[in-house]
Design an enzyme around this catalytic site. Sequence first.
Site, PDB file in Angstrom:
ATOM      1  N   LYS A   1       0.802  -1.222   0.000  1.00  0.00           N
ATOM      2  CA  LYS A   1       0.000   0.000   0.000  1.00  0.00           C
ATOM      3  C   LYS A   1       0.838   1.277   0.000  1.00  0.00           C
ATOM      4  CE  LYS A   1      -4.149  -1.988   2.076  1.00  0.00           C
ATOM      5  NZ  LYS A   1      -5.192  -1.846   3.134  1.00  0.00           N
TER       6      LYS A   1
ATOM      7  N   ASP B   1     -10.393   2.201   1.303  1.00  0.00           N
ATOM      8  CA  ASP B   1     -10.625   1.736   2.670  1.00  0.00           C
ATOM      9  C   ASP B   1     -11.345   2.801   3.498  1.00  0.00           C
ATOM     10  OD1 ASP B   1      -9.471  -0.798   2.438  1.00  0.00           O
ATOM     11  OD2 ASP B   1      -7.465  -0.062   2.912  1.00  0.00           O
TER      12      ASP B   1
ATOM     13  N   ARG C   1       4.364   4.255  19.222  1.00  0.00           N
ATOM     14  CA  ARG C   1       3.063   4.157  18.550  1.00  0.00           C
ATOM     15  C   ARG C   1       2.166   5.322  18.945  1.00  0.00           C
ATOM     16  NH1 ARG C   1       2.610   0.965  14.077  1.00  0.00           N
ATOM     17  NH2 ARG C   1       3.178  -1.197  14.467  1.00  0.00           N
TER      18      ARG C   1
END
Length: 275
Positions: free
Chosen positions: A68, A105, A157
């Site tokens: 992607k 998406d 993260r």
Amino acid sequence: MSPTYRAAVLGSPIAHSLSPDLHRAAYAALGLSDWTYDRFEVDEAALPGFLEKLGPEWRGLSLTMPLKRAVIPLLDEMSETAASVEAVNTVVFTADGRRTGDNTDIPGMLAALRERGVERVERASVLGAGATASSALAALSRICTGEVTAYVRSAARADEMRGWGERLGVVVRTAPWEDAAEAFGAPLTIATTPAGTTDALAAAVPDRPGTLFDVLYEPWPTALATAWADRRGAVVGGLDLLVHQAVLQVEQMTGRSPAPLAAMRRAGEAALAAR
């Protein structure tokens, strides 16, 4: 006799992909007998060579991981939606041979939520911080009027999710994964983690939950989705997302609209049941 038009899904691993079932069902329902849709095992190193070998009969590609982001330098142009998350899951070949990239998406998530009556929420929670989580934030930027809390496993993260929030115009607060059960207090929770990750959270689902969007479709239902449904909360699943994003791909690649949502969903359900 060779097909007039071709499309396919690429990725690695790719054998599990339901995309051929969905797209072929669409072609059958639309009467596109001269279209074929295949799957190819292609990794990042092989992608440039694969694209170079495609002939004029090719109309589009669906991309899954790890392609992607790898495809972006190989495109001639990219939609704003894809650029916003630096991820392309759809490539359409124009009549003059240009490669255009898009991300279905994000609108697919919105369509799946809209189908369950979710068009606007005042706050939301996201479980996880991977590529799907950034797409979830992009979708939430269009329907969430307040704060999004992301539950993550590391400081790195957490930084990534706050960075995506700033880029997408979403107010993102991060919290440690150990507090993930608190996510269920929001009217919408989007689970973007791998299979099994949220199983231990199933016991923490409240008596009156809001909406759960669990992006997994295999195995299904997840323990979390089962517990949610048992408490009469609304559940949106990974197959819903897969079908809605594939509908948009079919429309872009074939130029035919609307794509047959119901037929594609039935094909996906049948394929999963047969596994």
